[in-house]
Design a protein around this motif. Structure first.
Motif, PDB file in Angstrom:
ATOM      1  N   UNK A 125      44.543  38.053  35.482  1.00 61.42           N
ATOM      2  CA  UNK A 125      44.746  39.356  34.846  1.00 61.42           C
ATOM      3  C   UNK A 125      43.490  40.208  34.947  1.00 61.42           C
ATOM      4  N   UNK A 126      42.367  39.635  34.523  1.00 64.36           N
ATOM      5  CA  UNK A 126      41.121  40.398  34.512  1.00 64.36           C
ATOM      6  C   UNK A 126      40.725  40.831  35.917  1.00 64.36           C
ATOM      7  N   UNK A 127      40.946  39.951  36.886  1.00 65.00           N
ATOM      8  CA  UNK A 127      40.514  40.295  38.236  1.00 65.00           C
ATOM      9  C   UNK A 127      41.431  41.351  38.854  1.00 65.00           C
ATOM     10  N   UNK A 128      42.669  41.431  38.365  1.00 64.12           N
ATOM     11  CA  UNK A 128      43.619  42.408  38.925  1.00 64.12           C
ATOM     12  C   UNK A 128      43.364  43.824  38.421  1.00 64.12           C
ATOM     13  N   UNK A 129      42.726  43.943  37.279  1.00 67.47           N
ATOM     14  CA  UNK A 129      42.530  45.266  36.678  1.00 67.47           C
ATOM     15  C   UNK A 129      41.645  46.140  37.559  1.00 67.47           C
ATOM     16  N   UNK A 130      42.132  47.317  37.943  1.00 68.84           N
ATOM     17  CA  UNK A 130      41.236  48.231  38.640  1.00 68.84           C
ATOM     18  C   UNK A 130      40.243  48.834  37.643  1.00 68.84           C
ATOM     19  N   UNK A 131      39.034  49.100  38.096  1.00 67.78           N
ATOM     20  CA  UNK A 131      37.995  49.613  37.205  1.00 67.78           C
ATOM     21  C   UNK A 131      37.706  51.080  37.526  1.00 67.78           C
ATOM     22  N   UNK A 132      37.366  51.847  36.495  1.00 70.39           N
ATOM     23  CA  UNK A 132      37.082  53.258  36.703  1.00 70.39           C
ATOM     24  C   UNK A 132      35.662  53.447  37.215  1.00 70.39           C
ATOM     25  N   UNK A 133      35.327  52.724  38.256  1.00 73.57           N
ATOM     26  CA  UNK A 133      34.003  52.784  38.861  1.00 73.57           C
ATOM     27  C   UNK A 133      34.179  52.323  40.304  1.00 73.57           C
ATOM     28  N   UNK A 134      34.054  53.263  41.272  1.00 74.82           N
ATOM     29  CA  UNK A 134      34.439  52.944  42.661  1.00 74.82           C
ATOM     30  C   UNK A 134      33.728  51.726  43.253  1.00 74.82           C
ATOM     31  N   UNK A 135      32.419  51.618  43.063  1.00 73.97           N
ATOM     32  CA  UNK A 135      31.706  50.484  43.658  1.00 73.97           C
ATOM     33  C   UNK A 135      32.144  49.176  43.009  1.00 73.97           C
ATOM     34  N   UNK A 136      32.208  49.208  41.692  1.00 78.05           N
ATOM     35  CA  UNK A 136      32.578  48.018  40.936  1.00 78.05           C
ATOM     36  C   UNK A 136      33.964  47.535  41.355  1.00 78.05           C
ATOM     37  N   UNK A 137      34.916  48.447  41.388  1.00 83.08           N
ATOM     38  CA  UNK A 137      36.303  48.040  41.619  1.00 83.08           C
ATOM     39  C   UNK A 137      36.530  47.617  43.073  1.00 83.08           C
ATOM     40  N   UNK A 138      35.769  48.201  43.999  1.00 84.37           N
ATOM     41  CA  UNK A 138      35.981  47.852  45.402  1.00 84.37           C
ATOM     42  C   UNK A 138      35.291  46.555  45.788  1.00 84.37           C
ATOM     43  N   UNK A 139      34.389  46.092  44.954  1.00 81.83           N
ATOM     44  CA  UNK A 139      33.707  44.837  45.270  1.00 81.83           C
ATOM     45  C   UNK A 139      34.036  43.717  44.307  1.00 81.83           C
ATOM     46  N   UNK A 140      35.049  43.949  43.513  1.00 80.74           N
ATOM     47  CA  UNK A 140      35.421  42.964  42.499  1.00 80.74           C
ATOM     48  C   UNK A 140      36.104  41.765  43.154  1.00 80.74           C
ATOM     49  N   UNK A 141      35.788  40.596  42.638  1.00 76.88           N
ATOM     50  CA  UNK A 141      36.440  39.399  43.159  1.00 76.88           C
ATOM     51  C   UNK A 141      37.873  39.336  42.631  1.00 76.88           C
ATOM     52  N   UNK A 142      38.810  39.023  43.498  1.00 78.43           N
ATOM     53  CA  UNK A 142      40.209  38.968  43.069  1.00 78.43           C
ATOM     54  C   UNK A 142      40.732  37.548  43.130  1.00 78.43           C
ATOM     55  N   UNK A 143      41.477  37.174  42.116  1.00 74.71           N
ATOM     56  CA  UNK A 143      42.136  35.862  42.121  1.00 74.71           C
ATOM     57  C   UNK A 143      43.516  36.043  42.732  1.00 74.71           C
ATOM     58  N   UNK A 144      43.870  35.237  43.729  1.00 77.82           N
ATOM     59  CA  UNK A 144      45.232  35.395  44.226  1.00 77.82           C
ATOM     60  C   UNK A 144      46.128  34.298  43.666  1.00 77.82           C
ATOM     61  N   UNK A 145      47.339  34.697  43.347  1.00 71.39           N
ATOM     62  CA  UNK A 145      48.295  33.780  42.742  1.00 71.39           C
ATOM     63  C   UNK A 145      49.196  33.193  43.827  1.00 71.39           C
ATOM     64  N   UNK A 146      49.794  32.049  43.523  1.00 74.24           N
ATOM     65  CA  UNK A 146      50.685  31.444  44.508  1.00 74.24           C
ATOM     66  C   UNK A 146      52.033  32.147  44.544  1.00 74.24           C
TER      67      UNK A 146
END
Ligand SMILES: Nc1ncnc2c1ncn2[C@@H]1O[C@H](COP(=O)(O)OP(=O)(O)OP(=O)(O)O)[C@@H](O)[C@H]1O
Ligand SMILES: Nc1ncnc2c1ncn2[C@@H]1O[C@H](COP(=O)(O)OP(=O)(O)OP(=O)(O)O)[C@@H](O)[C@H]1O
Ligand code: SF4
Ligand SMILES: [Mg+2]
Ligand SMILES: [Mg+2]
Lengths: 357, 334
Positions: free
Chosen positions: B253-274
């Protein structure tokens, strides 16, 4: 009338401009008077770029989106302006198009996914038939051809083509229907895609899928995208440029990093500083006091002045034009230098404190 | 002030839909202390509103107990029940539906004041209504006194709902998506107003939201509970849950949230679900309900045994076999 036949009035447009909106104004006839929902909106959309249109409820985002595909309700009038569209040799002013030309323009040149449309499917038609009806209205294609193109697009939006193409809308979740709509909008290979609140009312994980799908599609198919959202974080993630609307006008337009890190208009800055991030330490937020103006009887001068901490006498009298405040960056604020100096300083301090550099 | 004001003790809510039973809330326990803020987060349909309604006595759970200052609310005598219903107020998810459209602002506020005998005369009534409207920043008060709900903006209507909840001086407020429907520019001042009630008046909150960033902002000093298909999967202090999530669902959930900060959100680690599919409440997976989607899934355990909420550190509990060290994931997801 279209200016596609080499009329002399066609102005010089840079080669990579696909749509040039100039001085576009739209109003609604309401009982109390004229609602000025879009006022002198101007911007160029370049090939393959994405522009986010952000702003609060009622500021005119949907109105502008609908105007771009000429699907405004009958109470609405395009008061003035041009929408110059070009694709290779094809050139036209969308404002001047007749019904038949418009039918060709929509879907094949410029497609739109409407606000809340994932709940407006025809419930008795399977996805394959909805797709066929869409294509049939524009060009001759066999059911087989449409099915094949449809399956390709469904795969691109990360749906199982075999399962989804024969499904009825109610068999799909909201997020799946939204992706089907995106796939359908691309059936005729448009050069521009407009999306109105494509991720609103979806859960975060579904929202994430839509964001990734749009990013990948845009890369692979190369269309230009205008997406409307009140969610700044979606803009931060997907936009090349951000346009902030307030009371029917674009009050700031610039590259996404410029808008987020060096905003020049107090309203854009206010919006950005009102949204917390999930990552990182706690941060204080600032609020914008007051509420947006009445669009029938807006205040004189800068429409934001009643809510603005930087406002002076000139703001109450003169409506500011867009000033060039940086490379490809315009802001309609008399005091943009002061605004930027004050806010950029505050912001970088906050970011440093939170270890975000 | 660490005494519990409200406890949900192992509550289950069964609904029958087309005669098939399903558990919208399944064996959840939750304690809110006096003056504390607890946030409930999770995707649509996970049972947040149902929990809120159980907490304020609008719904009697199928199983389990609800204790108000130690007393079982469903075994209370009339006097204690009245006290409880006055102390615990809910601000509903949909302010349109919960405000009577033919009453003015002052009528909406005077009804509960009268009903609970909180004012003695007209002058007191007027004073109290003024005070309430001031508290929720509906000012100048004169402009709002005689307005009808439809003449208010979305944000103003939310403020009115808050003012109505405050008429009876509650000590516990269930706020269900109270800022989700309003524009960002207005959201911060609403949150600040609610925060003031908590800090100045010591009101405890069960704050329900699907927006994790808002949860973090509002409950930074409090706790967050993460729900998934009717179960509590993680509970801890807000910094623990937001900055050091342990349950793979919370992480996703936390990793899926887009952030209101372009650098932060574009470099965020994402968890992928099965899998992207949220299971149906009528047919939940056996074992851990999250296992078909879980990147840490261990065959033989996760699909057989339902994980219990166990502590991973002080005040931080997680319902996951892997996160709590019951089994070792074959390959730790990146
Ligand atoms: N048919 C109509 N008649 C009169 N006024 C209208 C009509 N449609 C929209 N408006 C007004 O035009 C303005 C712009 O509306 P629009 O729907 O474009 O806003 P928006 O930015 O898309 O808002 P939201 O974020 O809520 O979707 C609003 O003030 C709205 O009340
Ligand atoms: N009165 C009812 N009868 C039958 N089912 C119900 C009832 N109320 C809720 N449900 C179901 O219980 C589940 C949990 O609903 P609830 O409203 O608590 O979820 P929620 O987490 O608040 O969701 P949202 O974020 O969409 O508000 C859903 O599947 C819902 O459809
Ligand atoms: S022009 Fe004036 S009122 Fe408008 S945003 Fe700038 S400083 Fe504020
Ligand atoms: Mg809209
Ligand atoms: Mg709910």
């Amino acid at each position: 009338m279209p200016v596609s036949n080499g009329k002399s009035s066609w102005p010089e447009l840079a080669n990579d401009v696909v749509l040039s909106v100039r001085d576009l104004s739209v109003d609604y006839q309401a009982r109390r008077g004229l609602v000025k929902a879009a006022r002198n909106v101007s911007f160029d959309l370049h090939r393959g770029e994405s522009i986010a249109l952000v702003g609060e409820s009622g500021c005119g985002k949907t109105t502008l989106g609908l105007a771009l595909v000429r699907l405004l309700v009958k109470q609405a009038t395009i008061r003035n302006g041009q929408m110059l569209y070009q694709r290779g040799e094809k050139k036209m002013d969308v404002v001047e198009l007749g019904q038949e030309e418009l039918r060709q323009y929509r879907w094949a040149e410029c497609a739109m996914v409407f606000q809340g449309a994932q709940n407006a499917f025809n419930p008795v038609l399977r996805i394959r038939d909805q797709m066929y009806d869409t294509v049939k209205a524009h060009q001759d294609s066999s059911k087989e051809e449409v099915r094949k193109r449809g399956m390709d697009l469904l795969r691109m939006v990360q749906l199982e083509p075999q399962r989804v193409i024969d499904a009825y809308p109610h068999e799909l979740s909201g997020g799946m229907r939204q992706r089907v709509l995106i796939a359908m909008s691309l059936l005729l290979n448009p050069q521009i895609l407009i999306l109105d609140e494509p991720t609103t009312a979806l859960d975060v994980i579904t929202q994430r899928t839509i964001i990734e799908v749009l990013r990948r599609l845009k890369e692979e198919l190369g269309f230009a995208m205008i997406f409307i959202t009140h969610d700044l974080s979606v803009a931060a993630e997907l936009a090349d440029r951000v346009a902030t609307m307030y009371a029917g006008r674009i009050i700031e337009l610039g590259p996404v990093n410029e808008i987020f890190y060096r905003p020049a208009h107090p309203y854009s800055a206010g919006l950005i500083h009102a949204v917390p991030t999930v990552t990182g330490a706690y941060e204080e937020l600032t609020s914008i006091e007051g509420s947006p103006p009445d669009l029938i009887d807006p205040p004189p001068g800068c429409k934001f002045h009643p809510r603005c901490g930087f406002a002076t006498e000139v703001c109450r009298v003169d409506e500011p034009e867009g000033y060039g405040v940086g490379a490809n960056h315009q802001a309609a604020c008399h005091h943009w230098q002061t605004v930027r100096a004050t806010l950029t300083e505050q912001r970088s301090q906050q970011r440093a404190e939170r270890g975000l550099a | 002030m660490t005494a519990p004001i409200l406890e949900l003790d192992n509550v289950t809510q069964i609904f029958r839909v087309h005669n098939r039973p399903m558990a919208a809330v399944d064996g959840v326990s939750l304690t809110v202390n006096e003056g504390e803020t607890v946030c409930l987060v999770g995707e649509s349909g996970c049972g947040k509103t149902t929990m809120g309604k159980i907490a304020c006595g609008l719904r009697q759970p199928t199983y389990g107990r609800v204790l108000f200052r130690g007393q079982d609310i469903w075994k209370m005598d009339k006097k204690a029940w009245t006290e409880y219903r006055q102390a615990v107020q809910i601000i509903h998810q949909d302010p349109y539906a919960s405000l009577n459209p033919v009453q003015t602002v002052s009528q909406i506020l005077s009804a509960p004041l009268q009903r609970h005998g909180l004012v003695k005369n007209r002058a007191q009534m007027r004073d109290r209504i003024y005070e309430l409207l001031l508290t929720v920043d509906l000012t100048p008060v004169e402009d709002f006194y005689d307005k009808f709900p439809h003449q208010l903006s979305g944000g103003q209507r939310q403020r009115l709902s808050v003012a109505r909840a405050l008429t009876v001086n509650p000590s516990f407020i269930v706020a269900d998506e109270s800022v989700s429907m309003v524009d960002v520019s207005i959201r911060v001042s609403l949150l600040r107003m609610l925060g003031n009630l908590r800090d100045r008046l010591g009101v405890a909150f069960l704050f329900i939201t699907h927006d994790l960033a808002i949860a973090k902002y509002f409950a930074w000093q409090g706790r967050i509970g993460v729900m998934y298909v009717g179960r509590m999967v993680e509970m801890g202090s807000t910094p623990q849950v937001v900055n050091h999530p342990e349950h793979p669902y919370t992480r996703a959930l936390l990793s899926a949230v887009p952030e209101a900060d372009p650098e932060l959100t574009r470099h965020k680690e994402r968890v992928s679900l099965r899998s992207q599919d949220i299971p149906s409440l009528f047919n939940l997976p056996i074992g851990c309900a999250f296992h078909p989607r879980c990147p840490l899934f261990v065959e033989g355990t996760c699909d057989r045994v339902e994980p219990a909420l166990l502590p991973v550190e002080d005040g931080h509990t997680v319902a996951c076999h892997v996160a709590t060290g019951q089994v070792v994931a074959r390959e730790r997801a990146a």
